[in-house]
Scaffold this active site. Structure first.
Site, PDB file in Angstrom:
ATOM      1  N   ALA A  54       0.796  -1.227   0.000  1.00  0.00           N
ATOM      2  CA  ALA A  54       0.000   0.000   0.000  1.00  0.00           C
ATOM      3  C   ALA A  54       0.828   1.277   0.000  1.00  0.00           C
ATOM      4  O   ALA A  54       0.287   2.365  -0.222  1.00  0.00           O
ATOM      5  CB  ALA A  54      -0.934   0.010   1.203  1.00  0.00           C
ATOM      6  N   TYR A  55       2.121   1.179   0.248  1.00  0.00           N
ATOM      7  CA  TYR A  55       2.939   2.387   0.273  1.00  0.00           C
ATOM      8  C   TYR A  55       3.057   2.948  -1.140  1.00  0.00           C
ATOM      9  O   TYR A  55       3.667   2.343  -2.024  1.00  0.00           O
ATOM     10  CB  TYR A  55       4.334   2.105   0.836  1.00  0.00           C
ATOM     11  CG  TYR A  55       4.367   1.672   2.287  1.00  0.00           C
ATOM     12  CD1 TYR A  55       3.277   1.883   3.134  1.00  0.00           C
ATOM     13  CD2 TYR A  55       5.491   1.060   2.817  1.00  0.00           C
ATOM     14  CE1 TYR A  55       3.314   1.485   4.455  1.00  0.00           C
ATOM     15  CE2 TYR A  55       5.541   0.667   4.150  1.00  0.00           C
ATOM     16  CZ  TYR A  55       4.441   0.875   4.966  1.00  0.00           C
ATOM     17  OH  TYR A  55       4.479   0.481   6.288  1.00  0.00           O
ATOM     18  N   SER A  56       2.434   4.113  -1.330  1.00  0.00           N
ATOM     19  CA  SER A  56       2.399   4.778  -2.642  1.00  0.00           C
ATOM     20  C   SER A  56       1.902   3.829  -3.724  1.00  0.00           C
ATOM     21  O   SER A  56       2.413   3.797  -4.846  1.00  0.00           O
ATOM     22  CB  SER A  56       3.780   5.346  -3.006  1.00  0.00           C
ATOM     23  OG  SER A  56       4.165   6.335  -2.087  1.00  0.00           O
ATOM     24  N   ASP A  57       0.867   3.050  -3.367  1.00  0.00           N
ATOM     25  CA  ASP A  57       0.205   2.153  -4.333  1.00  0.00           C
ATOM     26  C   ASP A  57       1.188   1.226  -5.036  1.00  0.00           C
ATOM     27  O   ASP A  57       1.092   1.004  -6.253  1.00  0.00           O
ATOM     28  CB  ASP A  57      -0.585   2.965  -5.365  1.00  0.00           C
ATOM     29  CG  ASP A  57      -1.678   3.810  -4.730  1.00  0.00           C
ATOM     30  OD1 ASP A  57      -2.347   3.309  -3.814  1.00  0.00           O
ATOM     31  OD2 ASP A  57      -1.850   4.969  -5.141  1.00  0.00           O
ATOM     32  N   LYS A  80       4.138  -6.251   3.267  1.00  0.00           N
ATOM     33  CA  LYS A  80       2.855  -6.438   3.945  1.00  0.00           C
ATOM     34  C   LYS A  80       1.701  -6.394   2.944  1.00  0.00           C
ATOM     35  O   LYS A  80       1.843  -5.867   1.837  1.00  0.00           O
ATOM     36  CB  LYS A  80       2.618  -5.326   4.975  1.00  0.00           C
ATOM     37  CG  LYS A  80       3.760  -5.021   5.895  1.00  0.00           C
ATOM     38  CD  LYS A  80       3.401  -3.907   6.870  1.00  0.00           C
ATOM     39  CE  LYS A  80       4.625  -3.291   7.505  1.00  0.00           C
ATOM     40  NZ  LYS A  80       5.394  -2.447   6.542  1.00  0.00           N
TER      41      LYS A  80
END
Length: 339
Positions: A54-57, A80
């Site tokens: 999810a970090y910056s998609d 994750k």
């Protein structure tokens, strides 16, 4: 750099881990700087890199993948899944359906054939422990992950997952990744005793408390940190919890000065001093940030300094309890606790 055993896995990891959340849109860190940061961190002895889909998609994973090309085997790579990856309601959570797809996506972005540690980013109240652990066990047996862990789980969910693994003869979570800092010490009263009981490795995120303990935030100064730009409510001094944090920071700054330490050394040294903690995850946006945080790699706080910290923020206390991510859903939603 010091090294500790990751839970009961036998894997040795650095006491400072490199978090990649700021790589990409979140921290405005581009590929060239991310590659330089990762190179310098490895040179300093860091061998654990932590990211998430999810970090910056997904961009963070892609940047990490490019930066570690040619040296992947020397590193412990952690990522994750759970947080939403688009608008589809099934592209999130910890169901077997999603985890199988999410892992393949992460492996592609990282350009690796396996990850060392695959973590469930948050507890999923809509999915049974058996469903999630069964999927993770199968992915482990397929050689796509070496170990798996949880992140920001409430203590009772950590216990429940351990019980479920034993009951259904599945592999278990071997790590937990909680939020932990001088200003947010609540996990000392519930999560850390549980991780010690079950022999889990602990990778502490936000040890600098979103920049509050970086030395950049002091009384009388305008708060202009990157994090305050997109999370202004966490730094609004009209909020009582934020005023309490600032008051604590001012007292902690005096402790650091007397000990001949920077605020960063005090903050990171505090987190790694706890016997249950394996590594503190640092998340530099720039090389300057990295070097200031690496300066804490060999910091060992004497007992008198730890005692002074306890006088400022009591053990087991969160100064901003509403910022916790492990609160049971029924506390946040009245309909879940009332008929």
């Amino acid at each position: 750099m010091q090294y500790r055993t990751l839970g009961r896995t036998g894997v040795q990891v650095s006491t400072l881990a490199l978090g990649a959340m700021n790589f990409g849109r979140i921290g405005n860190t581009g590929q060239d700087e991310a590659t330089a940061i990762i190179g310098a961190a490895i040179e300093a002895g860091i061998n654990l890199i932590d990211t998430a889909d999810a970090y910056s998609d997904g961009r963070s994973e892609e940047m990490v993948g490019k930066a570690i090309a040619g040296r992947r085997d020397d590193l412990v790579i952690a990522t994750k899944a759970y947080l939403p990856m688009g608008g589809d309601p099934n592209r999130r959570g910890s169901s077997r359906r999603w985890l199988v797809t999410a892992l393949e996506d992460s492996l592609r972005r990282l350009d690796v054939d396996h990850v060392d540690l695959y973590q469930i980013h948050r507890w999923d109240p809509n999915t049974s422990d058996e469903e999630t652990l069964s999927a993770l066990t199968d992915l482990q047996r397929a050689g796509k992950i070496r170990y798996f862990g949880s992140s920001t789980f409430p203590a009772y969910r950590i216990v429940q997952a351990q019980w479920s693994a034993r009951e259904h003869h599945l592999s278990r979570y071997v790590t937990e990744q909680p939020c932990y800092s001088i200003l947010q010490r609540g996990i000392e009263s519930h999560v850390l005793p549980v991780t010690e009981e079950y022999g889990l490795g602990v990778l502490a995120w936000s040890p600098l408390a979103s920049g509050w303990l970086s030395g950049a935030i002091r009384a009388g100064r305008e708060i202009t940190t990157n994090r305050s730009g997109f999370m202004p409510h966490r730094f609004d001094l009209d909020v009582p919890a934020n005023r309490a944090k600032l008051e604590a920071v001012e007292q902690l700054a005096k402790v650091a000065d007397r000990a001949g330490l920077t605020m960063i050394q005090l903050a990171l040294g505090f987190v790694t001093a706890h016997r249950a903690v394996t590594s503190a995850i640092i998340g530099p946006r720039t090389m300057e940030h990295l070097h200031s945080q690496l300066a804490a790699a060999d910091t060992v706080l004497p007992a008198e300094v730890l005692d002074e910290i306890d006088e400022i923020v009591s053990p087991g206390v969160d100064l901003a309890a509403e910022e916790k991510y492990d609160t049971p859903p029924s506390i946040l939603d009245a309909t879940l606790r009332r008929r």
